[in-house]
Design an enzyme around this catalytic site. Structure first.
Site, mmCIF file in Angstrom:
data_model
loop_
_atom_site.group_PDB
_atom_site.id
_atom_site.type_symbol
_atom_site.label_atom_id
_atom_site.label_comp_id
_atom_site.label_asym_id
_atom_site.label_seq_id
_atom_site.Cartn_x
_atom_site.Cartn_y
_atom_site.Cartn_z
ATOM 1 N N ASP A 16 21.226 -6.733 32.199
ATOM 2 C CA ASP A 16 22.290 -6.099 31.431
ATOM 3 C C ASP A 16 21.655 -5.086 30.494
ATOM 4 O O ASP A 16 20.434 -4.919 30.469
ATOM 5 C CB ASP A 16 23.131 -7.125 30.669
ATOM 6 C CG ASP A 16 22.313 -7.994 29.720
ATOM 7 O OD1 ASP A 16 21.153 -7.644 29.412
ATOM 8 O OD2 ASP A 16 22.830 -9.033 29.263
ATOM 9 N N ASP A 28 16.892 -9.612 31.337
ATOM 10 C CA ASP A 28 18.212 -9.912 31.885
ATOM 11 C C ASP A 28 18.818 -8.651 32.500
ATOM 12 O O ASP A 28 18.579 -7.542 32.019
ATOM 13 C CB ASP A 28 19.144 -10.436 30.788
ATOM 14 C CG ASP A 28 18.829 -11.865 30.406
ATOM 15 O OD1 ASP A 28 18.027 -12.507 31.113
ATOM 16 O OD2 ASP A 28 19.378 -12.353 29.404
ATOM 17 N N TYR A 56 21.412 -21.998 30.822
ATOM 18 C CA TYR A 56 21.328 -21.034 29.718
ATOM 19 C C TYR A 56 22.689 -20.886 29.045
ATOM 20 O O TYR A 56 23.687 -20.565 29.698
ATOM 21 C CB TYR A 56 20.854 -19.688 30.250
ATOM 22 C CG TYR A 56 20.740 -18.615 29.198
ATOM 23 C CD1 TYR A 56 19.721 -18.666 28.245
ATOM 24 C CD2 TYR A 56 21.633 -17.560 29.151
ATOM 25 C CE1 TYR A 56 19.606 -17.686 27.272
ATOM 26 C CE2 TYR A 56 21.524 -16.566 28.180
ATOM 27 C CZ TYR A 56 20.509 -16.641 27.248
ATOM 28 O OH TYR A 56 20.407 -15.662 26.295
ATOM 29 N N ARG A 61 23.877 -18.863 26.321
ATOM 30 C CA ARG A 61 24.418 -17.652 25.688
ATOM 31 C C ARG A 61 24.989 -16.715 26.747
ATOM 32 O O ARG A 61 24.582 -15.559 26.863
ATOM 33 C CB ARG A 61 23.347 -16.970 24.851
ATOM 34 C CG ARG A 61 22.904 -17.808 23.666
ATOM 35 C CD ARG A 61 21.741 -17.173 22.929
ATOM 36 N NE ARG A 61 21.392 -17.971 21.763
ATOM 37 C CZ ARG A 61 21.357 -17.504 20.528
ATOM 38 N NH1 ARG A 61 21.645 -16.255 20.274
ATOM 39 N NH2 ARG A 61 21.023 -18.288 19.519
ATOM 40 N N GLU A 114 12.220 -12.149 29.908
ATOM 41 C CA GLU A 114 12.908 -12.018 28.623
ATOM 42 C C GLU A 114 12.727 -13.234 27.743
ATOM 43 O O GLU A 114 12.718 -13.125 26.523
ATOM 44 C CB GLU A 114 14.399 -11.757 28.861
ATOM 45 C CG GLU A 114 15.184 -11.601 27.587
ATOM 46 C CD GLU A 114 16.558 -10.985 27.808
ATOM 47 O OE1 GLU A 114 17.470 -11.350 27.056
ATOM 48 O OE2 GLU A 114 16.709 -10.153 28.702
ATOM 49 N N LYS A 115 12.559 -14.389 28.367
ATOM 50 C CA LYS A 115 12.501 -15.632 27.600
ATOM 51 C C LYS A 115 11.655 -16.647 28.359
ATOM 52 O O LYS A 115 11.469 -16.532 29.584
ATOM 53 C CB LYS A 115 13.906 -16.179 27.354
ATOM 54 C CG LYS A 115 14.707 -16.398 28.623
ATOM 55 C CD LYS A 115 16.116 -16.865 28.332
ATOM 56 C CE LYS A 115 17.016 -15.727 27.908
ATOM 57 N NZ LYS A 115 17.356 -14.808 29.015
#
Length: 644
Positions: free
Chosen positions: A104, A102, A320, A322, A7-8
Site C-alpha cells: 500500500d 506492505d 496481523y 492493524r 516492513e515488520k
C-alpha cells in the site's frame, strides 16, 4: 548477497520460513544461505524538526511562518537507531535489495525511504505479500517485480508525509503563539486529521447543548384479530399538525380519536410479507472490531488495539491486527476447519459455536479480489486457553473467532410483515418479524427485532380492545463514544454535504487509518481537547475554543478528501507532487493569515465544554516551543506510524 527488507519482524519471519534454505537468527536479521532478511520496526525515519533546517527555527515566532524546507530531511527515530544500523551494515554487503513493505502507499514509503536514506544505488526488486500463509509467501517470492514500477505510489506517500508536516508544524506554531497572546500558556496542536475529528465532537456537543425538545404524541390501539392480538399505531393524516417526520405535534386530535375507538371494528386493508436472507457479518477489520468491542465490552479503541497487539505478538493467537480489510484469502478456506478446531477447542463457548459450524459452506468472506495489503483478523490456529489471558484479551479473541466461525453458519432467514388496518376511516400500522432460520444469529447477542405478528389475512376483521395516547419528546443526538466516533471516522462521508467530496471520502479510508484512529482519540484526550464522561467523549472548553478560533475548513473533513484526490492522481496517474505541495503552501498562507489573537481570546472566553480533569489538563498546559522543539511534538506533521 540478496537483502530482503521487510516492513515488520512478523513479515520477515514469514519470508524466511518460505525460503528453500533454513534460516538462522543474527543481530536484527535472519540469514538463509545467500539471502538475508531484515526488517523495519514501523517507520525508522521521521521528518526532521524545523531547527534541523535552521537553528533560528528553534524558538517559535510568527514572523518565521510558514516554514518551508527547500530540501527535505529525514532523521532516525530515537528507538530505531539500532535497527537502522543493522540495515546499513547489511546494505554494504548486498548485491541486490528486495523491498518487502506492505503493498500500500504507506508500506511503499516506509521501506523505500530507508533504502534511499542509506544511499543504496543498486537494483531494487519489489516483493508484494498480503497473506502470511506459507504457500502464498512462496508464490510471492517467485513473482518479484521491479520496484521502479511503484515510484508513483512512493511519490504520493512522500507528498502526503511532507504535506502533513507543513500543515501540522505551521498551524500548530501559529495557533500556539496567538493562544499565548490571548493568555493560554500551552501548545495548541493542529493537524489535518486530529482537528477534523475534534471538530466532529465539538459540533455534536453543540447540537446536544442547543437542542430544544419538542413534544409529540402517539396513539396506539390493541386489536383482536382472527388468530390473536397485536398493537397498531395511528398514522395521522396531513390535515393534522405534523413535523417533518410525520409526528403529531398536538394531543387534541389523538385524544378525540381515542375517545371514539374502544370497541370499534375495522379490517386489515393491506398486508405485505417479505422474506429476507442475511449473511453473517464479515470477519473483522481493526476498526470494526473496535466498534463492536466498545459496544459489547465497554473497551476504548486504544484498549482494543493494545489487546490485539498482545494477541498477535505475545500470544500469537491472531493474524496481523492493524488491517482495514474484512475479507480472507481464498486459499485459507480449505484449512479453516483445522485452524478453527485448533484455536477453539480449549474454550467452552467457542467449542459450542464450533460444533454448529458446517465447513462445507463457503461464504463471500473468502475473496482474493477484496484482500488488500492485509486480510481480515482471524485466529492463527494456536490453541486458545482463556486461563492464560486476561479477561479482556479473552473477550476480544472470542469476538474475532466468532466472526470467522459465523462464515460456516447458514444465513439468517426472516419474514417481515407489515399490516395496515382501517378503523373509523383512519390508518393504523403494525409491523412484525418472524425468524424462519436463526442461522448465525445465536452467535451474536444483538438486540431483538420486532416480535412476530399473529397469522393474518388481508381483508380480515379486527376489533379495538384497548387504546392509549402517549406523550413523548424529540431527543437530542447521542454524544460520541469510542464506538460511534470510530464509526464516524470510518464513514466520514456522511458528514459532508458536497456530493463530489462525499464520493471521494467514501472511496478512501475516511479520517485516519486502522492503525491511527485509536491513537487520534487518545491524543485528543491527552492534549485536553476531549474528556471522557462515562462512555461518552465530550469536547472540553479548550477543544471547543480551538475549533472556534480556527478557520472553519480546518475543523472539517473536506480537506482530507481534497488531498486524497490529488494524492490518488499522483499514485495512479503519475501526476507530479510539486503542484499539490505548491497548492498546499498557498492554502497555508491563507490559513495563517486568519491567525488572530483577538478571535482566540474571544473563543477562550466564550467556550463551553467538559472539564478535562487534572491529569489531562496537566499535559495540555506544558510550556510551548520557546523551550521545546516544534518538530518533536507528536502529531505535528509526522508520518503515520506503523507498528510491527
Amino acid at each position: 548477497m540478496r537483502l530482503i527488507i521487510a516492513e515488520k519482524p512478523s513479515l520477515a519471519r514469514a519470508i524466511a520460513d518460505a525460503l528453500p534454505v533454513p534460516s538462522r537468527r543474527e543481530d536484527g536479521a535472519l540469514v538463509a544461505g545467500e539471502t538475508v532478511v531484515t526488517w523495519c520496526l514501523g517507520h525508522l525515519l521521521e521528518q526532521a524538526p524545523p531547527d534541523a533546517y535552521d537553528p533560528a527555527f528553534k524558538p517559535w515566532r510568527l514572523d518565521q511562518l510558514p516554514i518551508l524546507p527547500e530540501r527535505w530531511k529525514l532523521t532516525p527515530r530515537p528507538k530505531a537507531r539500532g535497527q537502522l544500523a543493522v540495515i546499513r551494515k547489511r546494505l554494504k554487503q548486498a548485491g541486490e535489495v528486495v523491498h518487502a513493505g506492505d503493498p500500500d502507499r504507506e508500506g511503499q514509503l516506509l521501506v523505500q525511504e530507508v533504502i534511499e536514506h542509506l544511499g543504496w544505488k543498486g537494483p531494487v526488486s519489489r516483493l508484494l505479500i498480503s497473506d502470511l500463509n506459507g504457500p502464498a509467501v512462496k508464490r510471492a517470492l517467485s513473482r518479484l517485480e521491479d520496484n521502479a514500477r511503484y515510484a508513483p505510489l512512493y511519490r504520493a506517500a512522500q507528498a502526503r508525509a511532507r504535506a502533513d508536516w507543513l500543515y501540522g508544524i505551521n498551524l500548530t506554531r501559529a495557533w500556539t503563539l496567538i493562544g499565548r497572546q490571548a493568555g493560554h500558556d500551552g501548545v495548541l496542536s493542529v493537524g489535518r486529521v486530529q482537528t477534523p475529528v475534534l471538530g466532529l465532537v465539538v459540533r455534536r456537543d453543540g447540537e446536544i447543548r442547543d437542542f430544544e425538545p419538542r413534544p409529540f404524541h402517539v396513539l396506539w390501539a390493541d386489536l383482536s384479530v382472527a388468530r390473536g392480538q397485536l398493537r397498531a399505531w395511528w398514522v395521522p393524516g396531513e390535515a393534522h399538525p405534523l413535523d417533518d417526520q410525520g409526528r403529531l405535534l398536538a394531543r387534541a386530535p389523538a385524544d378525540a380519536l381515542a375517545a371514539r375507538l374502544p370497541g370499534a371494528e375495522g379490517r386489515l386493508s393491506h398486508l405485505e410479507r417479505r422474506d429476507k436472507r442475511q449473511a453473517a457479518p464479515l470477519p473483522y477489520s481493526l476498526s470494526a472490531l473496535q466498534v463492536d468491542a466498545a459496544r459489547r465490552h465497554g473497551l476504548s479503541a486504544k484498549a482494543v488495539l493494545d489487546i490485539c497487539q498482545r494477541l498477535y505478538e505475545r500470544h500469537q493467537l491472531i493474524t496481523y491486527p492493524r488491517s482495514d480489510c474484512r475479507y480472507l484469502p481464498e486459499e485459507h478456506w480449505a484449512g479453516a476447519r483445522a485452524t478453527l478446531e485448533g484455536a477453539c477447542g480449549g474454550d467452552a463457548t467457542l467449542r459450542r459455536w464450533l460444533a454448529g459450524a458446517d465447513f462445507s459452506r463457503r461464504s463471500k468472506a473468502w475473496n482474493d479480489q477484496r484482500v488488500g495489503a492485509h486480510h481480515a483478523l482471524a485466529p492463527t490456529g494456536k490453541a486458545f486457553d482463556p486461563s492464560r489471558l486476561s479477561g479482556q484479551e479473552a473477550d476480544v479473541f472470542r469476538l474475532i473467532a466468532r466472526n470467522v466461525l459465523a462464515q460456516f453458519y447458514p444465513a439468517l432467514s426472516t419474514r417481515e410483515v407489515k399490516a395496515e388496518f382501517t378503523l373509523l376511516g383512519e390508518c393504523f400500522r403494525a409491523r412484525g418479524q418472524e425468524v424462519l432460520d436463526a442461522g448465525w444469529k445465536p452467535l451474536f447477542t444483538t438486540r431483538d427485532e420486532a416480535p412476530p405478528l399473529p397469522p393474518l389475512s388481508e381483508g380480515e376483521a379486527c376489533r379495538v380492545e384497548d387504546v392509549g395516547v402517549e406523550d413523548r419528546e424529540t431527543r437530542p443526538p447521542e454524544p460520541f463514544t469510542d464506538a460511534s466516533l470510530i464509526m464516524a471516522m470510518m464513514n466520514i462521508a456522511r458528514y459532508v454535504d458536497d456530493p463530489a467530496i462525499r464520493r471521494t471520502l467514501r472511496d478512501s479510508d475516511g479520517l485516519g487509518t486502522e492503525a491511527t484512529r485509536a491513537g487520534i482519540i487518545e491524543t485528543l484526550l491527552e492534549r485536553g481537547y476531549l474528556a471522557r464522561e462515562g462512555k461518552a467523549l465530550r469536547a472540553t472548553r479548550l477543544g471547543s475554543a480551538l475549533i472556534a478560533s480556527l478557520p472553519e475548513a480546518v475543523g472539517r473533513p473536506e480537506r482530507t478528501a481534497q488531498w486524497e484526490q490529488r494524492l490518488s492522481a499522483i499514485a495512479e496517474d503519475g501526476d507530479a507532487p510539486a503542484p499539490f505541495l505548491d497548492g498546499l503552501v498557498a492554502d497555508l498562507r491563507d490559513l495563517l493569515g486568519c491567525a488572530d489573537a483577538g478571535r482566540m481570546q474571544r473563543a477562550l472566553a466564550d467556550a463551553r465544554g467538559a472539564d478535562a480533569g487534572p491529569s489531562r489538563r496537566g499535559k495540555a498546559q506544558r510550556k510551548p516551543a520557546s523551550r521545546r522543539q516544534a518538530g518533536k511534538r507528536r502529531g505535528a506533521g509526522r508520518p503515520r506510524s506503523k507498528r510491527p
